[in-house]
Write a protein that holds these residues in place. Structure first.
Motif, PDB file in Angstrom:
ATOM      1  N   GLN A   1       0.854  -1.188   0.000  1.00 38.60           N
ATOM      2  CA  GLN A   1       0.000   0.000   0.000  1.00 38.60           C
ATOM      3  C   GLN A   1       0.886   1.232   0.000  1.00 38.60           C
ATOM      4  O   GLN A   1       2.063   1.167   0.354  1.00 38.60           O
ATOM      5  CB  GLN A   1      -0.928   0.006   1.205  1.00 38.60           C
ATOM      6  CG  GLN A   1      -0.208   0.089   2.533  1.00 38.60           C
ATOM      7  CD  GLN A   1      -1.153  -0.041   3.713  1.00 38.60           C
ATOM      8  OE1 GLN A   1      -2.357  -0.117   3.562  1.00 38.60           O
ATOM      9  NE2 GLN A   1      -0.603  -0.079   4.911  1.00 38.60           N
ATOM     10  N   VAL A   2       0.307   2.340  -0.410  1.00 40.42           N
ATOM     11  CA  VAL A   2       1.052   3.590  -0.494  1.00 40.42           C
ATOM     12  C   VAL A   2       0.307   4.669   0.280  1.00 40.42           C
ATOM     13  O   VAL A   2      -0.927   4.711   0.283  1.00 40.42           O
ATOM     14  CB  VAL A   2       1.211   4.023  -1.979  1.00 40.42           C
ATOM     15  CG1 VAL A   2       1.610   5.475  -2.100  1.00 40.42           C
ATOM     16  CG2 VAL A   2       2.239   3.145  -2.677  1.00 40.42           C
TER      17      VAL A   2
ATOM     18  N   ASP B   1      -2.885  17.718   2.809  1.00 42.36           N
ATOM     19  CA  ASP B   1      -3.668  16.496   2.551  1.00 42.36           C
ATOM     20  C   ASP B   1      -2.767  15.273   2.411  1.00 42.36           C
ATOM     21  O   ASP B   1      -1.597  15.378   2.043  1.00 42.36           O
ATOM     22  CB  ASP B   1      -4.472  16.615   1.253  1.00 42.36           C
ATOM     23  CG  ASP B   1      -5.658  17.559   1.358  1.00 42.36           C
ATOM     24  OD1 ASP B   1      -6.038  17.928   2.491  1.00 42.36           O
ATOM     25  OD2 ASP B   1      -6.205  17.922   0.305  1.00 42.36           O
ATOM     26  N   GLY B   2      -3.363  14.119   2.639  1.00 45.48           N
ATOM     27  CA  GLY B   2      -2.705  12.846   2.413  1.00 45.48           C
ATOM     28  C   GLY B   2      -3.725  11.833   1.948  1.00 45.48           C
ATOM     29  O   GLY B   2      -4.933  12.048   2.113  1.00 45.48           O
ATOM     30  N   CYS B   3      -3.266  10.746   1.356  1.00 42.47           N
ATOM     31  CA  CYS B   3      -4.200   9.691   0.945  1.00 42.47           C
ATOM     32  C   CYS B   3      -3.501   8.336   0.949  1.00 42.47           C
ATOM     33  O   CYS B   3      -2.315   8.237   0.654  1.00 42.47           O
ATOM     34  CB  CYS B   3      -4.804   9.983  -0.423  1.00 42.47           C
ATOM     35  SG  CYS B   3      -3.683   9.821  -1.816  1.00 42.47           S
ATOM     36  N   TYR B   4      -4.271   7.298   1.337  1.00 43.89           N
ATOM     37  CA  TYR B   4      -3.830   5.919   1.222  1.00 43.89           C
ATOM     38  C   TYR B   4      -4.297   5.379  -0.107  1.00 43.89           C
ATOM     39  O   TYR B   4      -5.413   5.663  -0.545  1.00 43.89           O
ATOM     40  CB  TYR B   4      -4.449   5.042   2.320  1.00 43.89           C
ATOM     41  CG  TYR B   4      -3.635   4.966   3.570  1.00 43.89           C
ATOM     42  CD1 TYR B   4      -2.475   4.202   3.620  1.00 43.89           C
ATOM     43  CD2 TYR B   4      -4.022   5.654   4.707  1.00 43.89           C
ATOM     44  CE1 TYR B   4      -1.728   4.129   4.779  1.00 43.89           C
ATOM     45  CE2 TYR B   4      -3.278   5.579   5.872  1.00 43.89           C
ATOM     46  CZ  TYR B   4      -2.137   4.822   5.894  1.00 43.89           C
ATOM     47  OH  TYR B   4      -1.396   4.746   7.041  1.00 43.89           O
ATOM     48  N   ILE B   5      -3.471   4.556  -0.722  1.00 43.00           N
ATOM     49  CA  ILE B   5      -3.851   3.875  -1.951  1.00 43.00           C
ATOM     50  C   ILE B   5      -3.586   2.398  -1.730  1.00 43.00           C
ATOM     51  O   ILE B   5      -2.451   1.984  -1.484  1.00 43.00           O
ATOM     52  CB  ILE B   5      -3.075   4.407  -3.167  1.00 43.00           C
ATOM     53  CG1 ILE B   5      -3.345   5.895  -3.327  1.00 43.00           C
ATOM     54  CG2 ILE B   5      -3.447   3.627  -4.422  1.00 43.00           C
ATOM     55  CD1 ILE B   5      -2.465   6.604  -4.289  1.00 43.00           C
TER      56      ILE B   5
ATOM     57  N   GLU C   1      -0.709  -1.965  -9.856  1.00 40.10           N
ATOM     58  CA  GLU C   1      -1.328  -0.678 -10.117  1.00 40.10           C
ATOM     59  C   GLU C   1      -0.262   0.343 -10.443  1.00 40.10           C
ATOM     60  O   GLU C   1       0.796   0.357  -9.842  1.00 40.10           O
ATOM     61  CB  GLU C   1      -2.144  -0.203  -8.906  1.00 40.10           C
ATOM     62  CG  GLU C   1      -3.538  -0.702  -8.973  1.00 40.10           C
ATOM     63  CD  GLU C   1      -4.432  -0.170  -7.877  1.00 40.10           C
ATOM     64  OE1 GLU C   1      -4.614   1.051  -7.794  1.00 40.10           O
ATOM     65  OE2 GLU C   1      -4.963  -1.006  -7.143  1.00 40.10           O
ATOM     66  N   LYS C   2      -0.582   1.195 -11.388  1.00 43.32           N
ATOM     67  CA  LYS C   2       0.326   2.269 -11.765  1.00 43.32           C
ATOM     68  C   LYS C   2      -0.217   3.568 -11.177  1.00 43.32           C
ATOM     69  O   LYS C   2      -1.368   3.933 -11.412  1.00 43.32           O
ATOM     70  CB  LYS C   2       0.415   2.377 -13.284  1.00 43.32           C
ATOM     71  CG  LYS C   2       1.381   3.447 -13.756  1.00 43.32           C
ATOM     72  CD  LYS C   2       1.550   3.380 -15.246  1.00 43.32           C
ATOM     73  CE  LYS C   2       1.056   4.672 -15.835  1.00 43.32           C
ATOM     74  NZ  LYS C   2       1.139   4.726 -17.268  1.00 43.32           N
ATOM     75  N   LEU C   3       0.618   4.224 -10.386  1.00 48.05           N
ATOM     76  CA  LEU C   3       0.259   5.524  -9.831  1.00 48.05           C
ATOM     77  C   LEU C   3       0.932   6.604 -10.645  1.00 48.05           C
ATOM     78  O   LEU C   3       2.126   6.525 -10.933  1.00 48.05           O
ATOM     79  CB  LEU C   3       0.715   5.640  -8.382  1.00 48.05           C
ATOM     80  CG  LEU C   3       0.208   4.589  -7.405  1.00 48.05           C
ATOM     81  CD1 LEU C   3       0.797   4.834  -6.028  1.00 48.05           C
ATOM     82  CD2 LEU C   3      -1.299   4.598  -7.352  1.00 48.05           C
TER      83      LEU C   3
END
Length: 191
Positions: free
Chosen positions: A119-120, A152-156, A166-168
């Protein structure tokens, strides 16, 4: 360990308390008003639980230039390989955890591949009120996008229904500034 250091922009400091240390931190610029007018230093602390407890205390300090991060992902923290000494290039820690950083100009893009068991977390610190990122996640022909603004932040998390990676794609959208962010890539079981 008797390490007394002043960390400036671009420095990464790592401390592992291991079996125990005495530790303190303070802002070197004691005059807060001077800080406001002279600029400020953003300090981001990331706490990671190591694989082994009661190890020997460890301290590392590395510098990563703005050029090494400009419009590219700069790898800064990597998993330590047992039996090997610390790297001169990266900070090595006792966990399956990678940290990258980047300074993106407006409309510049970097990519990161996310494996299915990882996870990222992406964090966009408040370095300028105009900073903004567009984060796109593509898997199996489906694309999802999210916009991050200062702070801001986000989990992927990768899709659990496919075996594909998955390509981010991360694009700097803030104008008149460098869009500075941190990307942490870790095992899904860590959090």
């Amino acid at each position: 360990m008797k390490n007394v250091k002043v960390c400036g922009r671009g420095h990464i400091q790592f401390t592992s308390t291991g079996s125990g240390i005495r530790h303190s931190e303070y802002n070197y610029e004691r005059n807060q008003e001077a800080q406001i007018f002279l600029g400020f230093q953003l300090i981001l602390q990331i706490w990671v639980k190591l694989r082994e407890l009661n190890t020997e205390p460890n301290y590392q300090l590395k510098f990563f230039s703005e050029e090494s991060k400009l419009n590219q992902l700069c790898l800064m923290i990597v998993p330590k390989i047992k039996g090997q000494s610390n790297s001169d290039e990266f900070i090595a820690i006792d966990q399956n955890f990678f940290v990258f950083s980047s300074l993106l100009e407006e409309n510049k893009t970097v990519e990161h591949t996310l494996q299915e068991d990882r996870q990222v977390y992406i964090y966009l610190p408040i370095t300028n009120p105009n900073v903004e990122l567009e984060v796109s996640s593509s898997n199996n022909g489906t694309t999802e996008k999210v916009t991050l603004k200062a702070g801001d932040g986000c989990y992927i998390l990768p899709s659990t229904t496919t075996d594909n990676v998955e390509k981010l794609t991360i694009t700097g959208k803030g104008s008149d500034c460098l869009n500075e962010f941190v990307l942490m890539d870790m095992e899904r079981s860590l959090f």
